[in-house]
Design a protein around this motif. Sequence first.
Motif, mmCIF file in Angstrom:
data_model
loop_
_atom_site.group_PDB
_atom_site.id
_atom_site.type_symbol
_atom_site.label_atom_id
_atom_site.label_comp_id
_atom_site.label_asym_id
_atom_site.label_seq_id
_atom_site.Cartn_x
_atom_site.Cartn_y
_atom_site.Cartn_z
ATOM 1 N N GLN A 277 -9.643 4.607 6.578
ATOM 2 C CA GLN A 277 -9.857 6.001 6.220
ATOM 3 C C GLN A 277 -10.217 6.136 4.747
ATOM 4 O O GLN A 277 -11.112 6.920 4.380
ATOM 5 C CB GLN A 277 -8.602 6.817 6.541
ATOM 6 N N ASP A 278 -9.504 5.381 3.896
ATOM 7 C CA ASP A 278 -9.822 5.401 2.463
ATOM 8 C C ASP A 278 -11.240 4.897 2.204
ATOM 9 O O ASP A 278 -11.966 5.445 1.368
ATOM 10 C CB ASP A 278 -8.820 4.550 1.684
ATOM 11 N N GLU A 279 -11.605 3.834 2.932
ATOM 12 C CA GLU A 279 -12.956 3.283 2.771
ATOM 13 C C GLU A 279 -14.004 4.296 3.210
ATOM 14 O O GLU A 279 -15.051 4.455 2.567
ATOM 15 C CB GLU A 279 -13.094 2.007 3.607
ATOM 16 N N LYS A 280 -13.705 5.015 4.281
ATOM 17 C CA LYS A 280 -14.626 6.045 4.762
ATOM 18 C C LYS A 280 -14.769 7.163 3.738
ATOM 19 O O LYS A 280 -15.887 7.619 3.462
ATOM 20 C CB LYS A 280 -14.102 6.597 6.088
ATOM 21 N N GLU A 281 -13.640 7.575 3.170
ATOM 22 C CA GLU A 281 -13.693 8.651 2.183
ATOM 23 C C GLU A 281 -14.377 8.187 0.904
ATOM 24 O O GLU A 281 -15.128 8.956 0.287
ATOM 25 C CB GLU A 281 -12.279 9.150 1.893
ATOM 26 N N ARG A 282 -14.107 6.918 0.501
ATOM 27 C CA ARG A 282 -14.790 6.390 -0.694
ATOM 28 C C ARG A 282 -16.299 6.324 -0.474
ATOM 29 O O ARG A 282 -17.082 6.649 -1.372
ATOM 30 C CB ARG A 282 -14.247 5.005 -1.046
ATOM 31 N N TYR A 283 -16.686 5.901 0.722
ATOM 32 C CA TYR A 283 -18.112 5.845 1.046
ATOM 33 C C TYR A 283 -18.721 7.238 0.986
ATOM 34 O O TYR A 283 -19.824 7.431 0.456
ATOM 35 C CB TYR A 283 -18.305 5.251 2.437
ATOM 36 N N LYS B 155 0.851 -1.193 0.000
ATOM 37 C CA LYS B 155 0.000 0.000 0.000
ATOM 38 C C LYS B 155 0.878 1.231 0.000
ATOM 39 O O LYS B 155 1.824 1.330 0.773
ATOM 40 C CB LYS B 155 -0.920 0.016 1.228
ATOM 41 N N SER B 156 0.553 2.158 -0.869
ATOM 42 C CA SER B 156 1.297 3.416 -0.918
ATOM 43 C C SER B 156 0.997 4.220 0.344
ATOM 44 O O SER B 156 -0.153 4.422 0.722
ATOM 45 C CB SER B 156 0.895 4.215 -2.160
ATOM 46 N N MET B 157 2.061 4.662 1.015
ATOM 47 C CA MET B 157 1.922 5.385 2.271
ATOM 48 C C MET B 157 2.264 6.861 2.040
ATOM 49 O O MET B 157 3.388 7.193 1.680
ATOM 50 C CB MET B 157 2.828 4.776 3.338
ATOM 51 N N GLN C 220 -1.311 0.718 8.054
ATOM 52 C CA GLN C 220 -1.946 0.441 6.767
ATOM 53 C C GLN C 220 -3.424 0.128 6.931
ATOM 54 O O GLN C 220 -4.246 0.522 6.098
ATOM 55 C CB GLN C 220 -1.218 -0.706 6.075
ATOM 56 N N LYS C 221 -3.761 -0.596 8.005
ATOM 57 C CA LYS C 221 -5.165 -0.890 8.270
ATOM 58 C C LYS C 221 -5.938 0.389 8.551
ATOM 59 O O LYS C 221 -7.070 0.575 8.070
ATOM 60 C CB LYS C 221 -5.276 -1.839 9.477
ATOM 61 N N MET C 222 -5.323 1.288 9.303
ATOM 62 C CA MET C 222 -5.969 2.575 9.588
ATOM 63 C C MET C 222 -6.197 3.368 8.313
ATOM 64 O O MET C 222 -7.269 3.948 8.112
ATOM 65 C CB MET C 222 -5.103 3.378 10.568
ATOM 66 N N THR C 223 -5.186 3.405 7.445
ATOM 67 C CA THR C 223 -5.350 4.152 6.192
ATOM 68 C C THR C 223 -6.381 3.491 5.286
ATOM 69 O O THR C 223 -7.103 4.183 4.562
ATOM 70 C CB THR C 223 -4.006 4.265 5.459
ATOM 71 N N ASP C 224 -6.461 2.145 5.313
ATOM 72 C CA ASP C 224 -7.490 1.454 4.536
ATOM 73 C C ASP C 224 -8.882 1.857 5.010
ATOM 74 O O ASP C 224 -9.791 2.102 4.202
ATOM 75 C CB ASP C 224 -7.325 -0.061 4.651
#
Length: 465
Positions: free
Chosen positions: A242-248, A165-167, A236-240
């Motif tokens: 966060q990404d899922e929240k933003e995508r939603y 995952k890109s950090m 990475q789990k936290m960013t995933d």
Amino acid sequence: MSEAAYRLMVDITAKIEILLFAVCMAAFFYPFMTGRKEQAKSRLKKVLIVFTVYAVMYFVNMTTSIYGWLCMLLALALLTAASGLLEMDRESALFLGVIFFCMKNLCVLAMRSVSYFSWNRLAQKTGNAEAVFRHAALNFIFITVLQMVLFAILLYIVRGLLRKKSMILHWKELCYLLLIPVTGILFVNIIFHVLVIANDGTTFQLYEQFPSFLGIVPITAALFYAGLVITILFYQKMTDLQDEKERYFVERQQVHAIQERMEEVEQFYDGIRRIKHEMKNHLTNIKGLARTGGYEDIGQYIDQMDESMNVFELTIQTGNPVMDVIVNDKQKSAARQGILFQSEFAYPESEGYHAYDLGVIVNNLLQNALEACEKMTGGKKYIYLSGRQKKKFYLINVTNSFEGELTFDTRTRLPLSTKEGELSLHGIGLSNVKREADKYMGDIDIRTKKNEFSVTVLLQERRRE
């Protein structure tokens, strides 16, 4: 083996070890500082920079006997300063450097216990001085090889985790991620200082005074490594999430926007039906005015009818009702903000494209363009949209004016924000465009020229089942 031969062997092995560590560092940095379409010459230059920084620092350390921790700090400073040449941000360069040195120190520390244990086994078989130096040389080579193998394996595992995952690191995230590796480096340096203590001409070894440390030290090193891995996975789990929240959030916004467009379409057609229903009354009124000779009143009446008809007129025709609503809505938003909006969008004639997918692409691109123009403090604001079909391919392009600087993710090649949280939704919008393009085996090309930002999306016609 003589003492001179032993010292020569140790010196040569130590220099080879430095070169191997330099190779490992270059290999560790390599995936994070190269692009898929980058030329081999540019890649080689970056690899040589990382290799040279480590090799020079530690060869200087051998000749001048400066502190090892000072070499490490200088190497980290040089890598951070050279982040521009490596096409990395400073935070990532510093993070990778600290991770590398932490794992190196942990491996060296763990091998000290193995070295002490193996030397005690070999010492029991020693006889004369030559045998002592020969066994010492064998033990040194054995520990060096084992240390490099262990280090390469651990480094490969961590590199694999980081590549998943890109950090995108800001200073807050960097401090969080560096907490365990920096603590590990400090712990290793403390243990190194107490392994051997000289007092009044007498030398004491930690392992001799406390044999249990033969197991405690490598276990502690292993725990630090495990903590490092867990920290990376947890981040990475936290960013995933966060990404899922933003995508939603973005998808919810898109659904809401589509609902609004549908309501506008319904209102549009309701207005047409009302006008059709009232047309008979209008014609009756016009006939009445004509019979009475009120020709001037007829002209005013017709002008009022024209104004009521213009409310429902779509100024931009794309060839698809869904796209008509999206493009005209963005055109009206641009007009309200004083942004010049031009469109040469022609919906593809082929049935291999879905209106919803193209709507997501165009809606995201135009929304990003509007946001970029809104942030401009001066200069000409403009947005240009085009869509054209070339045989089995369809090209969508949005070009707009903007102010500021852009940085690009080395993995996704999508623009990132230079300010924390400022362009998070903008980045997600482009990620959604990339996702839709992948459905059509397409690609997205982003270019900047002075104060102009251009995005071109290539789509390939899908076969209808």
